[in-house]
Design a protein around this motif. Structure first.
Motif, PDB file in Angstrom:
ATOM      1  N   GLY B 197       0.867  -1.219   0.159  1.00 33.68           N
ATOM      2  CA  GLY B 197      -0.015   0.006  -0.128  1.00 33.68           C
ATOM      3  C   GLY B 197       0.771   1.360  -0.195  1.00 33.68           C
ATOM      4  O   GLY B 197       1.969   1.127  -0.098  1.00 33.68           O
ATOM      5  N   VAL B 198       0.125   2.457  -0.363  1.00 37.61           N
ATOM      6  CA  VAL B 198       1.133   3.686  -0.246  1.00 37.61           C
ATOM      7  C   VAL B 198       0.205   4.663   0.528  1.00 37.61           C
ATOM      8  O   VAL B 198      -1.062   4.689   0.376  1.00 37.61           O
ATOM      9  CB  VAL B 198       1.126   4.202  -1.530  1.00 37.61           C
ATOM     10  N   ASP B 199       0.637   5.325   1.371  1.00 36.33           N
ATOM     11  CA  ASP B 199       0.073   6.349   1.972  1.00 36.33           C
ATOM     12  C   ASP B 199      -0.147   7.724   1.127  1.00 36.33           C
ATOM     13  O   ASP B 199       0.810   8.669   1.154  1.00 36.33           O
ATOM     14  CB  ASP B 199       0.690   6.788   3.316  1.00 36.33           C
ATOM     15  N   TYR B 200      -1.207   7.611   0.485  1.00 32.12           N
ATOM     16  CA  TYR B 200      -1.408   8.494  -0.784  1.00 32.12           C
ATOM     17  C   TYR B 200      -2.017   9.882  -0.427  1.00 32.12           C
ATOM     18  O   TYR B 200      -2.121  10.682  -0.870  1.00 32.12           O
ATOM     19  CB  TYR B 200      -2.170   7.906  -1.833  1.00 32.12           C
ATOM     20  N   TYR B 209       0.294  11.743  -6.767  1.00 34.05           N
ATOM     21  CA  TYR B 209      -0.668  10.140  -6.764  1.00 34.05           C
ATOM     22  C   TYR B 209      -1.477  10.028  -8.006  1.00 34.05           C
ATOM     23  O   TYR B 209      -2.220  11.138  -8.299  1.00 34.05           O
ATOM     24  CB  TYR B 209      -1.313  10.164  -5.423  1.00 34.05           C
ATOM     25  N   ASN B 210      -1.285   8.779  -8.631  1.00 32.50           N
ATOM     26  CA  ASN B 210      -2.113   8.620  -9.789  1.00 32.50           C
ATOM     27  C   ASN B 210      -3.063   7.899  -9.279  1.00 32.50           C
ATOM     28  O   ASN B 210      -3.037   6.390  -9.345  1.00 32.50           O
ATOM     29  CB  ASN B 210      -1.243   8.026 -10.887  1.00 32.50           C
ATOM     30  N   ALA B 211      -4.442   8.251  -8.950  1.00 31.99           N
ATOM     31  CA  ALA B 211      -5.614   7.425  -8.247  1.00 31.99           C
ATOM     32  C   ALA B 211      -6.010   6.506  -9.343  1.00 31.99           C
ATOM     33  O   ALA B 211      -6.374   5.257  -8.928  1.00 31.99           O
ATOM     34  CB  ALA B 211      -6.590   8.183  -7.653  1.00 31.99           C
ATOM     35  N   GLU B 212      -6.123   6.817 -10.419  1.00 29.73           N
ATOM     36  CA  GLU B 212      -6.917   5.992 -11.261  1.00 29.73           C
ATOM     37  C   GLU B 212      -6.011   4.844 -12.028  1.00 29.73           C
ATOM     38  O   GLU B 212      -6.633   3.984 -12.398  1.00 29.73           O
ATOM     39  CB  GLU B 212      -7.134   6.604 -12.733  1.00 29.73           C
ATOM     40  N   ALA B 213      -4.707   4.757 -11.719  1.00 30.26           N
ATOM     41  CA  ALA B 213      -4.004   3.621 -12.030  1.00 30.26           C
ATOM     42  C   ALA B 213      -3.640   2.731 -10.680  1.00 30.26           C
ATOM     43  O   ALA B 213      -2.735   1.797 -10.948  1.00 30.26           O
ATOM     44  CB  ALA B 213      -2.581   4.109 -12.623  1.00 30.26           C
ATOM     45  N   SER B 214      -4.367   3.065  -9.820  1.00 29.41           N
ATOM     46  CA  SER B 214      -3.922   2.272  -8.424  1.00 29.41           C
ATOM     47  C   SER B 214      -4.966   1.247  -8.151  1.00 29.41           C
ATOM     48  O   SER B 214      -6.168   1.486  -8.475  1.00 29.41           O
ATOM     49  CB  SER B 214      -4.043   3.432  -7.224  1.00 29.41           C
ATOM     50  N   TYR B 215      -4.662   0.298  -7.175  1.00 23.12           N
ATOM     51  CA  TYR B 215      -5.681  -0.608  -7.027  1.00 23.12           C
ATOM     52  C   TYR B 215      -5.378  -1.256  -5.786  1.00 23.12           C
ATOM     53  O   TYR B 215      -3.986  -1.319  -5.279  1.00 23.12           O
ATOM     54  CB  TYR B 215      -5.963  -1.623  -8.013  1.00 23.12           C
ATOM     55  N   ASP B 216      -6.078  -1.720  -4.931  1.00 21.88           N
ATOM     56  CA  ASP B 216      -5.751  -2.373  -3.444  1.00 21.88           C
ATOM     57  C   ASP B 216      -6.288  -4.039  -3.825  1.00 21.88           C
ATOM     58  O   ASP B 216      -7.634  -4.235  -3.874  1.00 21.88           O
ATOM     59  CB  ASP B 216      -6.712  -1.893  -2.575  1.00 21.88           C
ATOM     60  N   PHE B 217      -5.529  -4.808  -4.088  1.00 23.48           N
ATOM     61  CA  PHE B 217      -5.817  -6.257  -4.441  1.00 23.48           C
ATOM     62  C   PHE B 217      -6.016  -6.917  -3.124  1.00 23.48           C
ATOM     63  O   PHE B 217      -6.600  -8.025  -2.939  1.00 23.48           O
ATOM     64  CB  PHE B 217      -4.667  -7.095  -5.128  1.00 23.48           C
ATOM     65  N   SER B 218      -5.407  -6.322  -2.030  1.00 23.39           N
ATOM     66  CA  SER B 218      -5.375  -7.375  -0.972  1.00 23.39           C
ATOM     67  C   SER B 218      -7.021  -7.033  -0.262  1.00 23.39           C
ATOM     68  O   SER B 218      -7.199  -7.918   0.564  1.00 23.39           O
ATOM     69  CB  SER B 218      -4.732  -6.803   0.185  1.00 23.39           C
ATOM     70  N   SER B 219      -7.421  -5.838  -0.429  1.00 23.88           N
ATOM     71  CA  SER B 219      -8.839  -5.753   0.059  1.00 23.88           C
ATOM     72  C   SER B 219      -9.941  -5.551  -1.201  1.00 23.88           C
ATOM     73  O   SER B 219     -11.084  -5.056  -0.745  1.00 23.88           O
ATOM     74  CB  SER B 219      -9.096  -4.897   1.180  1.00 23.88           C
ATOM     75  N   ALA B 245       8.914   9.530  -6.161  1.00 26.99           N
ATOM     76  CA  ALA B 245       8.363  10.739  -6.500  1.00 26.99           C
ATOM     77  C   ALA B 245       7.812  11.566  -5.272  1.00 26.99           C
ATOM     78  O   ALA B 245       6.669  12.490  -5.480  1.00 26.99           O
ATOM     79  CB  ALA B 245       6.927  10.484  -7.045  1.00 26.99           C
ATOM     80  N   ALA B 246       8.608  11.734  -4.172  1.00 24.05           N
ATOM     81  CA  ALA B 246       8.163  12.819  -3.107  1.00 24.05           C
ATOM     82  C   ALA B 246       8.411  14.161  -3.871  1.00 24.05           C
ATOM     83  O   ALA B 246       9.365  14.566  -4.662  1.00 24.05           O
ATOM     84  CB  ALA B 246       9.287  12.753  -1.968  1.00 24.05           C
ATOM     85  N   ALA B 247       7.526  15.016  -3.412  1.00 20.50           N
ATOM     86  CA  ALA B 247       7.542  16.345  -4.112  1.00 20.50           C
ATOM     87  C   ALA B 247       8.657  17.417  -3.557  1.00 20.50           C
ATOM     88  O   ALA B 247       9.181  17.169  -2.612  1.00 20.50           O
ATOM     89  CB  ALA B 247       6.072  16.991  -3.797  1.00 20.50           C
ATOM     90  N   ARG B 248       9.205  18.264  -4.500  1.00 23.86           N
ATOM     91  CA  ARG B 248      10.099  18.926  -4.515  1.00 23.86           C
ATOM     92  C   ARG B 248      10.010  20.550  -3.730  1.00 23.86           C
ATOM     93  O   ARG B 248       8.718  20.897  -3.662  1.00 23.86           O
ATOM     94  CB  ARG B 248      10.870  19.320  -5.795  1.00 23.86           C
ATOM     95  N   ASP B 249      10.714  20.954  -2.750  1.00 20.55           N
ATOM     96  CA  ASP B 249      10.606  22.218  -2.392  1.00 20.55           C
ATOM     97  C   ASP B 249       9.304  22.621  -1.798  1.00 20.55           C
ATOM     98  O   ASP B 249       8.628  23.523  -1.617  1.00 20.55           O
ATOM     99  CB  ASP B 249      11.051  23.413  -3.632  1.00 20.55           C
ATOM    100  N   SER B 261       7.185  13.104 -11.243  1.00 23.56           N
ATOM    101  CA  SER B 261       6.315  11.951 -11.800  1.00 23.56           C
ATOM    102  C   SER B 261       5.201  11.410 -10.940  1.00 23.56           C
ATOM    103  O   SER B 261       5.152  11.982  -9.990  1.00 23.56           O
ATOM    104  CB  SER B 261       7.610  10.635 -11.889  1.00 23.56           C
ATOM    105  N   LYS B 262       4.470  10.412 -11.291  1.00 19.32           N
ATOM    106  CA  LYS B 262       3.476  10.200 -10.606  1.00 19.32           C
ATOM    107  C   LYS B 262       3.478   8.934  -9.959  1.00 19.32           C
ATOM    108  O   LYS B 262       4.217   7.808 -10.666  1.00 19.32           O
ATOM    109  CB  LYS B 262       2.086  10.082 -11.646  1.00 19.32           C
ATOM    110  N   ILE B 263       2.835   8.496  -8.813  1.00 19.14           N
ATOM    111  CA  ILE B 263       2.947   7.158  -8.246  1.00 19.14           C
ATOM    112  C   ILE B 263       1.714   6.366  -8.305  1.00 19.14           C
ATOM    113  O   ILE B 263       0.749   7.041  -8.105  1.00 19.14           O
ATOM    114  CB  ILE B 263       3.391   7.441  -6.695  1.00 19.14           C
TER     115      ILE B 263
END
Lengths: 276, 652
Positions: B197-200, B209-219, B245-249, B261-263
């Motif tokens: 998982g990712v703490d988005y 964070y790219n929400a539409e490319a993300s998924y949770d298969f564990s739940s 992809a942590a943001a800068r500045d 970039s996106k995660i």
């Protein structure tokens, strides 16, 4: 009578020791007191491996099917499936898939897969030990409880906060606070399998509410202690040891063996039906 | 009451103890149990023809199953069913359940999925998490050329910029500033973190964070937020995400390698059992929205496991490589493993695959990390923890909006590589999966990487490329890969040549090396002619009275010797051996394959061992035409210039 009590106390003590020892072998991760777990190579996962299978076996006993309808995997079968690893994507994979299917069509013994699996059975680590399989609430919920093994629950579902740009209409949680406490509370409200490997303790939700709360408080207290401790000082092995024992001892003091409790709810009650 | 309770629980424990004793006795008498294994409530169902999801739903419902959707790449023929009341885990297959499904005339086969375990790499004892600062600043677009990020943890991110902090080696880093200075920061590239998982909601990640490319298969929902545990075990994915992809500045934690970039989060490690279906679906999730998949997990690194992707997963990888990214191929980045010198990542079918880029790690002064697991399939390295100073871990984001300085293991190395590849893909979005591997080979640097134990030295292969068994072709260099990506011309088509095989069994005895030879013209004149190598696989069937003592070496016609299997001290297998296991080497990259290939098998042991080499087939992968023909090297001493010259000097 005194003798009897003494005997019991002694037995409990010995057994608790053994249990602690067992857990120590099986979940090395608990030995690290630092917010994460070590997956050290070469840990002996042998014992819980055996334990795991046998437990699941036993729990399967009163399942509806006659046990002779199971087929034990054969041992000595080669593994054409491995060929799939050599390139030739679709062609080889297709062949391999056919082999795989043929097994089930012609010969009802699914041995090829089992063999592959068999070969890697040492993979079966401490997950089951950790899971605390039968850890289920027996709180009367008005539902009819069926006595089967059909209830090994999943872990709790984490909250699903709304990502930037999403709203509750999309099935996520708008009212959310990104803290450990929030997630803990959120998950505590669920009926799910306690993750004994990574929770400091797995309490049973008993019929008695006060006990539940007490345990819950204790749990959060422990968690706070734990994180405070790790933030303050670097982990030393001696403190790890102490931590481990106290945790395990705590469990054994008021928890009976979760695997043997028996009453379980069907999976459907745990899967996907959790709140939004 | 108290007494009864006490005695009851005492009894339970006694029973437990007896059970364990019994089991131990049983196990001791039969080294391999007759029904090892656990089966899940998941079924792979194959229909006789393609059906749509609705139809599959209906059929599933009729038999008391739940349809979880079609399998990637099955053209609607295969579906993932879950039984509603079967337990998550049981020790035997339920044949009745398979029969019920197979009775349906539409269904061709139904296979109950075994569960198996995958471990996160590099979750080691860490020191402490440090609280992040509140999110206050917003992004501003200014000319950042030559300017360092202002993020509070940036000075701790020695792997981005090594100024010698904590005893490190100056300039031993990923050279990201040189890429950023070219305006390349990972824009429009998505990296998926396949993990717990990712703490988005993390303020340093949420806008990347790219929400539409993300998924949770564990739940099974679209939101891969990590599950809470008291020990914060599920922080792994979040830590990996921040490296990319942590943001800068923004005043929070540090900065990602590709900070624009996106995660995408793919939560797939956090359930009691792993199944082939979860892995397959994860690796095939949104292959056109996700460019790079980063995996920091794999089979147990216990030094005695030989395991790899199962059927559906293997197919998902192949499909990702062939069809993902609209035909350019997905990039799979793999942590080579934390098994230490006692393990060999060629026994990990994920890391050893040609379709994954397996990444090892070095510490801040250039040594290999003590947990590094080496193998000839490792392509390159990045950085991770391991120095004596505990503050030399990888600084990145942590669960619940916090930061950490102690992310660790080869787990921490793989996402750095993913970040570097994200930069390359922004610089040139039409790079294929093979282009990325070629670029990695050509731009990775030896720098000051060395084997702390002086076992493995840097060696030049037949076309002048330096490699090391531990580090592959060296440490990734973001500046160089971006520069070369910009001028890159896609490599010519790839062919697969079955160069030959030896199928009669040869004995291996202690004290004498067994040598076998295959002479090949590498399919010359056929339509699978290979003249310039990429990957080489030795597919081997062998057994030994102690598998862990077996060592294998492959020597190319140009004299490059790869150790394709090292001694694994913990591997005491004496039954299974290796069955058609593909040992892969990258060390002969760019070489010409024609000639005689030598395989050496020997025991590294004082105790007498015996074994058989039952089969060896050699498979060569690469191009027919010179791969770098259209490229003009910028400097005469670059690796590209050296290889290109070697290729031109040799007239085919």
């Amino acid at each position: 009578m005194a003798f009897y009590i003494k005997f019991i106390v002694l037995a409990v003590f010995i057994v608790v020791q053994a249990y602690v020892g067992l857990c120590y072998i099986s979940s090395p991760s608990l030995a690290s007191s630092d917010g994460s777990s070590s997956s050290l190579p070469g840990n002996d996962r042998y014992l819980p491996d055996v334990f795991l299978r046998e437990l699941i076996d036993r729990m399967s006993k009163d399942f509806l099917e006659p046990s002779n309808s199971y087929i034990d995997p054969l041992e000595e079968i080669s593994e054409p499936g491995r060929l799939a690893l050599i390139s030739r994507a679709s062609k080889d994979l297709e062949n391999e898939q056919l082999d795989y299917d043929a097994l089930l069509d012609g010969d009802p013994n699914p041995s090829l897969r089992d063999q592959e699996y068999l070969q890697h059975s040492t993979l079966w680590g401490h997950q089951y030990m950790s899971g605390g399989g039968g850890e289920l609430p027996s709180k009367p919920s008005g539902k009819h409880e069926v006595k089967t093994d059909a209830g090994l629950p999943a872990y709790c579902n984490p909250p699903n906060p709304c990502p930037v740009g999403y709203t509750a209409d999309q099935g996520c949680l708008e009212d959310f606070e990104n803290t450990a406490a929030f997630s803990r509370e959120y998950q505590t409200a669920q009926e799910c399998m306690c993750d004994g490997e990574h929770m400091f303790e797995c309490t049973n939700v008993q019929d008695d509410d006060s006990e539940t709360n007490e345990n819950g408080d204790l749990e959060s207290f422990l968690a706070e202690q734990y994180h405070a401790g790790t933030a303050a000082a670097s982990a030393s092995s001696s403190s790890n040891q102490k931590n481990l024992i106290s945790k395990k001892a705590m469990i054994s003091s008021y928890d009976s063996n979760p695997y043997l409790q028996g009453e379980k709810l069907p999976i459907a009650a745990k899967k996907g039906l959790n709140m939004y | 009451m108290q007494l009864i309770w006490g005695s009851l629980s005492g009894l339970w424990f006694l029973i437990l103890l007896i059970t364990v004793d019994e089991l131990l006795a049983e196990k001791a008498s039969s080294p391999v149990g007759k029904h090892d294994g656990v089966f899940t409530s998941s079924f792979l169902v194959r229909f006789r023809r393609s059906v749509d999801n609705k139809e599959a739903h209906k059929i599933a419902g009729e038999h008391g199953f739940e349809n979880l959707g079609p399998l990637v790449g099955s053209n609607g023929q295969e579906y993932h069913f879950k039984h509603r009341t079967l337990p998550h885990a049981r020790s035997r297959r339920s044949l009745p359940h398979m029969r019920v499904l197979k009775k349906n005339p539409m269904i061709h086969t139904a296979i109950q999925q075994p569960g198996f375990i995958r471990v996160k790499r590099g979750l080691r004892p860490v020191v402490s998490s440090i609280h992040g600062l509140p999110y206050s600043s917003t992004k501003t677009h200014v000319d950042r050329k030559g300017v360092e990020p202002s993020d509070p943890y940036f000075p701790l991110q020695w792997y981005l910029k090594n100024t010698g902090q904590n005893g490190g080696k100056i300039r031993l880093d990923l050279n990201v500033q040189a890429a950023w200075d070219q305006g390349i920061t990972g824009k429009n590239v998505t990296t998926a973190i396949m993990d717990d998982g990712v703490d988005y909601m993390h303020p340093d990640i949420k806008y990347n964070y790219n929400a539409e490319a993300s998924y949770d298969f564990s739940s099974n929902d679209p939101y891969p937020y990590p599950r809470y545990t008291d020990d914060w075990f599920n922080s792994h994915g979040t830590r990996c995400a921040g490296e990319v992809a942590a943001a800068r500045d923004n005043g929070i934690c540090g900065v990602g390698v590709a900070y624009d970039s996106k995660i995408a989060g793919i939560r797939m490690l956090d359930q009691p059992y792993m199944t082939d279906l979860i892995e397959a679906n994860s690796m095939g999730h949104e292959p056109h929205k996700i460019h790079i998949y980063s995996a920091s997990w794999g089979p147990t690194d216990d030094g005695k496991t030989v395991d790899g992707p199962r059927n559906a997963t293997m197919r998902a990888i192949v499909q990702g490589v062939n069809e993902g990214r609209n035909g350019l191929g997905n990039i799979y980045v793999w942590a080579s493993g934390d098994g230490g010198e006692e393990d060999d990542c060629n026994c990990d079918g994920y890391a050893a695959s040609m379709w994954t880029i397996s990444i090892n790690s070095a510490i801040n002064d250039g040594q290999n990390a003590h947990y590094d697991e080496s193998c000839s399939s490792t392509l390159a390295s990045t950085f991770s923890n391991g120095a004596k100073d505990p503050n030399t871990g990888v600084a990145t984001t942590d669960l619940y909006g916090k930061c950490t300085t102690t992310h660790s293991g080869t787990s921490a190395a793989a996402p750095e590589a993913a970040g570097v590849f994200a930069l390359a893909l922004e610089a040139n979005p039409i790079l294929t999966w093979r282009d990325i591997q070629h670029l990695t080979v050509l731009t990775s640097k030896r720098n000051s990487l060395f084997d702390a134990k002086n076992r493995f030295h840097w060696t030049m292969n037949g076309v002048g490329l330096e490699f090391n068994h531990l580090f592959g072709f060296g440490v990734l260099d973001a500046g160089s890969i971006v520069t070369l990506s910009k001028q890159w011309k896609s490599v010519p088509p790839r062919y697969h040549c079955e160069a030959g095989s030896i199928a009669d069994a040869h004995p291996i005895v202690t004290g004498h090396s067994l040598f076998l030879e295959i002479k090949t013209d590498s399919c010359k004149g056929s339509d699978t002619e290979v003249n310039y190598l990429e990957h080489v696989q030795a597919v081997i069937t062998a057994n030994a009275s102690r598998r862990g003592d077996l060592e294998l070496f492959l020597t190319s016609p140009m004299g490059t010797r790869s150790m394709i299997l090292s001694r694994r001290g913990n591997d005491d297998d004496y039954r299974d051996g290796f069955v058609k296991w593909p040992f892969m080497t990258t060390h002969t990259w760019g070489e010409y394959p024609q000639g005689t290939w030598k395989l050496e098998a020997r025991f590294n042991s004082h105790v007498p061992r015996e074994g058989w080499l039952i089969e060896w087939s050699l498979v060569l992968h690469g191009s027919k035409d010179p791969p770098y023909k259209g490229l003009a090297p910028i400097t005469p001493h670059s690796k590209l210039a050296i290889v290109k010259k070697a290729h031109e000097d040799k007239k085919m």
